[in-house]
Design an enzyme around this catalytic site. Structure first.
Site, mmCIF file in Angstrom:
data_model
loop_
_atom_site.group_PDB
_atom_site.id
_atom_site.type_symbol
_atom_site.label_atom_id
_atom_site.label_comp_id
_atom_site.label_asym_id
_atom_site.label_seq_id
_atom_site.Cartn_x
_atom_site.Cartn_y
_atom_site.Cartn_z
ATOM 1 C CG HIS A 267 45.091 32.325 31.467
ATOM 2 N ND1 HIS A 267 46.363 32.317 31.982
ATOM 3 C CD2 HIS A 267 44.266 33.250 32.281
ATOM 4 C CE1 HIS A 267 46.499 33.299 32.642
ATOM 5 N NE2 HIS A 267 45.384 34.045 32.803
ATOM 6 C CD GLU A 268 40.918 34.921 31.262
ATOM 7 O OE1 GLU A 268 40.815 34.934 32.826
ATOM 8 O OE2 GLU A 268 41.870 35.477 30.878
ATOM 9 C CG HIS A 271 41.992 33.214 36.327
ATOM 10 N ND1 HIS A 271 42.777 33.516 37.126
ATOM 11 C CD2 HIS A 271 42.382 33.742 35.293
ATOM 12 C CE1 HIS A 271 43.986 34.063 37.029
ATOM 13 N NE2 HIS A 271 43.660 34.240 35.666
ATOM 14 C CD GLU A 297 47.088 35.573 36.664
ATOM 15 O OE1 GLU A 297 47.095 34.654 35.645
ATOM 16 O OE2 GLU A 297 45.973 36.306 36.513
HETATM 17 ZN ZN ZN Z 1 45.057 35.322 34.143
#
Ligand code: ZN
Length: 503
Positions: A267-268, A271, A297
């Site tokens: 997830h990170e 980003h 996101e």
């Molecule tokens: Zn996030």
């Protein structure tokens, strides 16, 4: 003054504001990763000093003069020049409307709020945290009033994270999503397969932390995260900060929840890939800054969910996973691993939630935030309200506040209006995903070979390098040809999870 002369004076001033903002972010990273507990007060003072310097640079009279001279020749500006000027104007107005004292007070309160939250959460003590939250709410209302948006303070909060976003627009998207999602969640969790998935997940125990660290680093590097321009460390709450050549991600490890560190890191990484993909030469102007948090996101969720929960992804990484954890992985067949990766189980904790029920956690927070801002809900009544909405939406009621209202960091530093971006990000990710599959139907075959480069290249071109030229909603419309809708997300969840749970 010519346009070129004005821009060549303005650009370094904007980049200086951006650089000071990044210093503040770095203090925040250090605070959550490295800071000894005794340093909390000093750090609050440091945050305040940097926030004050940033604010002074952002509100410098010369910035206003240069903007006025560029705006006087608006018709002659190119599209990119107009983009820079438009966003610089918005930032400048924001900076000049907020008094310096207020900015300092808010920064110090944000830092104190974080530590108060961490303590309250550890002790399950909402009462000690309530005054902090009341203060944060008051500061947010004051901020909206300074910005001339006192009549719609919650919209002012949403606009901070996603320029132009309103509660009415979010409400419309969320109610349509809720209508279709609640029955889907009920059907999946009632399926006998859900029971099996839970049993498999419960067996994922005793995965050594060193192995987890090594494996997730291999995965995130393969997806394209450049470790020469970033790093990953450990914090209480995973996050990603920094940009360009210095992107800081964090994760957290639990030997008995090995998929948690892996998926939070992916997830990170989503980003991080966005930040690493911004146009470096434009860092600090609107051409080199991300489009907003919903867009951000969408990137993290796309890599975490559409990519890393796919069969193709695991066809490539399963052998590496088995080689890293030979003893622990022997108890699982390939199908069982895939089921564990796609397990659906309502949970009280947002960050532990599977991608199907996750969105309901966000709807819960959105509904409570809106009521806090309208005055319909008082801070002292928040724990009870949380329990009631949690029961209604997630089907579970927390027995304590650690698993309820105290679980998230966001409100502790005044980040109201942030939560909707997670769910909007899921919607955008699904809509982008179907566009990607139209262009590249056999994409999963590339994943199965460990090749993620086409997808990253497409995102770089269509999203990352666009900077702030378009809002997230405009970008979705441009790239996919239709306005943002919850329907691609509902379709994606039905297709992926229906195939596993509702056969
Ligand atoms: Zn996030």
């Amino acid at each position: 003054m010519t346009i070129d002369v004005a821009l060549s004076e303005l650009t370094p001033l904007l980049k200086r504001v951006h650089a000071l903002g990044l210093v503040g972010e770095l203090l925040g990273w250090d605070e959550q990763v490295m800071l000894p507990p005794g340093g909390a007060d000093q750090r609050a003072a440091q945050h305040a000093a940097v926030a004050e310097a940033t604010h002074a640079a952002a509100s410098a009279a010369r910035v206003g003069e240069l903007l006025a001279s560029l705006e006087a020749r608006a018709a002659e500006l190119t599209f990119d020049q107009r983009t820079i000027v438009r966003h610089a104007r918005k930032d400048y107005d924001r900076a000049t409307k907020l008094p310096a004292d207020f900015v300092r007070e808010k920064a110090a309160q944000g830092s104190r709020g974080y530590h108060a939250w961490a303590k309250a959460k550890a002790a399950d003590d909402f009462a000690s945290y309530a005054p902090v939250l009341e203060k944060n709410l008051e500061l947010a209302q004051r901020e909206a009033a300074y910005l001339g948006r006192g009549a719609a303070p919650y919209d002012a909060m949403l606009d901070k994270f996603d320029p132009g976003l309103t509660a009415v627009a979010v409400e419309k998207l969320f109610s349509e999503l809720k209508r279709d999602l609640v029955p889907l969640v009920r059907a999946i969790t009632a399926s006998p397969v859900a029971e099996r998935a839970r049993a498999i997940n419960a067996k994922l125990r005793g995965f050594p932390i060193d192995g987890q660290r090594e494996f997730l680093r291999e995965v995130t590097a393969a997806l394209g995260f450049d470790y020469a321009c970033g790093r990953i460390d450990v914090s209480l709450h995973p996050f990603c900060s920094g940009t360009g050549g210095d992107v800081r991600m964090t994760t957290r490890f639990n030997a008995d929840a090995p998929l948690d560190a892996l998926f939070s890191s992916i997830h990170e990484t989503g980003h991080g890939l966005y930040e690493q993909g911004l146009a470096k030469e434009h860092l600090g102007t609107a051409l080199g800054v991300h489009a907003g948090m919903a867009g951000h996101e969408s990137q993290s969720r796309l890599w975490e969910n559409q990519v890393a929960r796919s069969r193709g992804f695991w066809r490539h990484f399963e052998p590496r996973w088995r080689a890293t954890f030979p003893a622990q992985s022997a108890a699982f067949s390939s199908d069982e691993l895939y089921l564990a990766v796609n397990a659906v189980e309502p949970t009280l904790i947002r960050v532990d939630a599977d991608e199907v029920t996750y969105n309901l956690h966000i709807v819960l927070r959105f509904e409570l935030e809106k009521k806090l801002f309208s005055g319909e809900l008082a801070v002292r009544d928040l724990p009870a309200a949380w329990r009631a909405v949690s029961r209604e939406l997630v089907g579970l009621e927390p027995s304590n506040d650690r698993e309820g209202v105290l679980q998230d960091v966001h409100w502790s530093d005044g980040a109201f209006g942030y939560f909707p971006s997670y769910c909007l990000g899921n919607m955008i990710a699904a809509q982008l995903w179907y566009r990607v599959l139209e262009l590249r139907p056999a994409l999963e075959e590339e994943f199965a070979r460990g090749d993620f480069s086409w997808l990253l290249g497409w995102l770089r071109e269509n999203i990352h390098t666009q900077g702030r030229r378009y809002s997230a909603l405009e970008l979705v419309q441009r790239v996919t040809g239709t306005p943002l809708s919850p329907q691609p997300l509902v379709r994606y969840l039905r297709e992926r999870y229906g195939a596993i749970y509702l056969r």
